[in-house]
Write a protein that holds these residues in place. Structure first.
Motif, PDB file in Angstrom:
ATOM      1  N   GLU A   1      47.833  38.246  45.638  1.00 11.48           N
ATOM      2  CA  GLU A   1      46.546  37.552  45.703  1.00 11.48           C
ATOM      3  C   GLU A   1      46.217  36.842  44.390  1.00 11.48           C
ATOM      4  OE1 GLU A   1      44.053  35.953  47.896  1.00 11.48           O
ATOM      5  OE2 GLU A   1      45.423  37.424  48.777  1.00 11.48           O
ATOM      6  N   THR A   2      46.672  37.420  43.267  1.00 13.12           N
ATOM      7  CA  THR A   2      46.339  36.835  41.968  1.00 13.12           C
ATOM      8  C   THR A   2      47.209  35.632  41.612  1.00 13.12           C
ATOM      9  OG1 THR A   2      47.838  38.411  40.924  1.00 13.12           O
ATOM     10  CG2 THR A   2      45.491  39.003  40.973  1.00 13.12           C
ATOM     11  N   PHE A   3      48.180  35.304  42.457  1.00 10.81           N
ATOM     12  CA  PHE A   3      49.059  34.179  42.145  1.00 10.81           C
ATOM     13  C   PHE A   3      48.290  32.859  42.285  1.00 10.81           C
ATOM     14  CE2 PHE A   3      52.110  30.884  43.495  1.00 10.81           C
ATOM     15  CZ  PHE A   3      52.907  30.856  42.364  1.00 10.81           C
ATOM     16  N   CYS A   4      48.140  32.171  41.183  1.00  8.73           N
ATOM     17  CA  CYS A   4      47.421  30.871  41.166  1.00  8.73           C
ATOM     18  C   CYS A   4      46.119  30.963  41.955  1.00  8.73           C
ATOM     19  CB  CYS A   4      48.298  29.766  41.744  1.00  8.73           C
ATOM     20  SG  CYS A   4      49.787  29.459  40.826  1.00  8.73           S
ATOM     21  N   ALA A   5      45.352  32.005  41.683  1.00  9.75           N
ATOM     22  CA  ALA A   5      44.074  32.178  42.393  1.00  9.75           C
ATOM     23  C   ALA A   5      43.214  30.930  42.210  1.00  9.75           C
ATOM     24  CB  ALA A   5      43.349  33.401  41.847  1.00  9.75           C
ATOM     25  N   PRO A   6      42.539  30.488  43.292  1.00 10.01           N
ATOM     26  CA  PRO A   6      41.760  29.242  43.227  1.00 10.01           C
ATOM     27  C   PRO A   6      40.755  29.251  42.070  1.00 10.01           C
ATOM     28  CG  PRO A   6      41.901  30.029  45.479  1.00 10.01           C
ATOM     29  CD  PRO A   6      42.496  31.106  44.622  1.00 10.01           C
ATOM     30  N   THR A   7      40.621  28.106  41.425  1.00 11.07           N
ATOM     31  CA  THR A   7      39.713  27.954  40.272  1.00 11.07           C
ATOM     32  C   THR A   7      38.805  26.754  40.512  1.00 11.07           C
ATOM     33  OG1 THR A   7      41.120  26.404  39.085  1.00 11.07           O
ATOM     34  CG2 THR A   7      41.557  28.760  38.728  1.00 11.07           C
ATOM     35  N   PRO A   8      37.721  26.628  39.741  1.00 14.34           N
ATOM     36  CA  PRO A   8      36.876  25.433  39.866  1.00 14.34           C
ATOM     37  C   PRO A   8      37.646  24.136  39.598  1.00 14.34           C
ATOM     38  CG  PRO A   8      35.730  27.144  38.625  1.00 14.34           C
ATOM     39  CD  PRO A   8      37.124  27.635  38.833  1.00 14.34           C
TER      40      PRO A   8
END
Lengths: 306, 87
Positions: free
Chosen positions: A221-228
């Motif tokens: 889940e933490t792989f390239c977790a969506p960011t602003p």
């Protein structure tokens, strides 16, 4: 090879090394990560390999030490610019992402030019006209953040073009200013272009995620977790139409993970010239000396092929 | 290093526990060049990393080329960095 030259002279490696969220837990707090950086750089310089970093000199003094090694290992005999380019000099290069300016004063850069080159990576062609406006709107503005992220991707392309190989250790998995965490985007660009890539798992972090992807594991889940920043790619504040940068304007973490799995250890090995077993050892060894030996072996095989 | 294959076997080897000085290197070269081992046996002088600094490195190689032609001056990293040329 000249008999008095170091064996890997002419090779250039892009070194991507930094703390990860879990590197301190593994016994590598920030000062130890700096120590790892110095050991790796000293070993590469010692064999004549040039090193290029995708960032400026930092406040912690590590780049001063790195430069000290370059001065120790680079021949003091003055040579022509053409000769210098042929043998990968200066040994130490820093390529800076937009909008960073070199921290060292110009007179220092000129004085150190035989061993150090600091350059700005700039922006993709289409974004160059927005340079001033983005700076003017400030670091929190959508335009600035988008242009900064695109500038980071541009930097990583340029690093890949200059270097013969890329070595990744550690790296943060979150909080990136770019479309993906730096190590992950760098590894992705290298693998997509079949460029030699060395993945050392000793510091865990983003490099460990890439290794897990290459080994065919499930995406965490933490792989390239969506960011602003990712949201800006859905509705960019400026238009871009260049088909050459289309792939750089996509944010798709599942596709990245799928690419890592499709490449797998076998194609990684084909490109970096280490065997499957040697790559497996590089993924897992906790011994820095062994990491260094494996990377030097791979670079030597690459150089023999050139 | 012999067991792991990093060093060839047989090998005529002189080992330093630190960076060699020029006089020490010269003595080692003389021993190697006087060796009764067959000419096909590789001759090496091994010292620990890091490699010698610029200037000293070139001088050491020039000295070896003169006094022990064909012998190699290596560190563990140098062996790794030349494996691609030999394996």
């Amino acid at each position: 090879m000249n008999v008095t030259q170091r064996p890997l002279v002419g090779s250039i490696v892009n070194l991507s090394i930094s703390e990860s969220e879990d590197s301190a837990e593994r016994g590598f707090p920030a000062w130890q990560v700096n120590r790892v950086t110095l050991q790796v750089v000293a070993a590469l310089f010692g064999q004549g390999v040039g090193v290029i970093f995708g960032h400026d000199w930092r406040e912690d003094g590590v780049m001063e030490s790195v430069h000290g090694f370059a001065r120790q290992m680079q021949s003091p005999v003055p040579i022509s610019p053409n000769e210098a380019e042929a043998i990968g000099q200066p040994l130490l290069r820093n390529l800076l992402p937009w909008p960073d300016e070199p921290r060292l004063p110009q007179e220092d850069l000129e004085r150190l030019a035989s061993t150090l080159c600091v350059e700005k990576a700039g922006l993709p062609h289409e974004l160059t006209p927005y340079d001033e406006r983005a700076r003017h709107e400030g670091a929190e503005s959508p335009l600035y953040r988008y242009v900064r992220a695109r500038g980071l991707t541009n930097l990583r392309h340029r690093l890949g073009a200059v270097a013969h190989a890329r070595l990744c250790l550690g790296g943060r998995t979150s909080g990136a200013a770019g479309r993906y965490p730096g190590v992950i985007e760098e590894a992705f660009l290298a693998l997509r272009a079949s460029k030699p890539l060395y993945l050392a798992g000793i510091l865990d972090g983003a490099t460990r995620q890439v290794i897990d992807g290459v080994e065919g594991g499930p995406m965490v889940e933490t792989f390239c977790a969506p960011t602003p920043v990712n949201e800006l790619y859905l509705a960019p504040p400026v238009p871009e139409h260049d088909p050459g940068t289309e792939a750089d304007r996509l944010v798709d973490r599942a596709a990245i993970w799928e690419t890592f799995g499709r490449v797998g250890r076998s194609r990684l090995a084909e490109a970096n010239r280490l065997s499957l077993d040697e790559n497996g050892e590089l993924f897992t060894t906790p011994a820095l000396d062994r990491v260094i030996q494996l990377v030097l072996t791979g670079i030597a095989r690459l150089q023999a092929r050139r | 290093m012999k067991q792991s294959g990093d060093l060839p076997s047989p090998v005529e080897l002189r080992v330093f526990s630190g960076p060699p000085s020029m006089p020490a290197l010269l003595r080692a070269c003389r021993i190697l060049s006087a060796s009764k081992e067959p000419a096909t046996t590789p001759r090496m002088i091994l010292y620990p990393d890091p490699t010698l600094r610029a200037g000293v490195y070139e001088a050491a190689l020039a000295l070896m080329a003169m006094h022990a032609p064909g012998a190699r001056l290596v560190t563990p990293d140098t062996l790794a960095a030349t494996v691609g040329h030999t394996r």
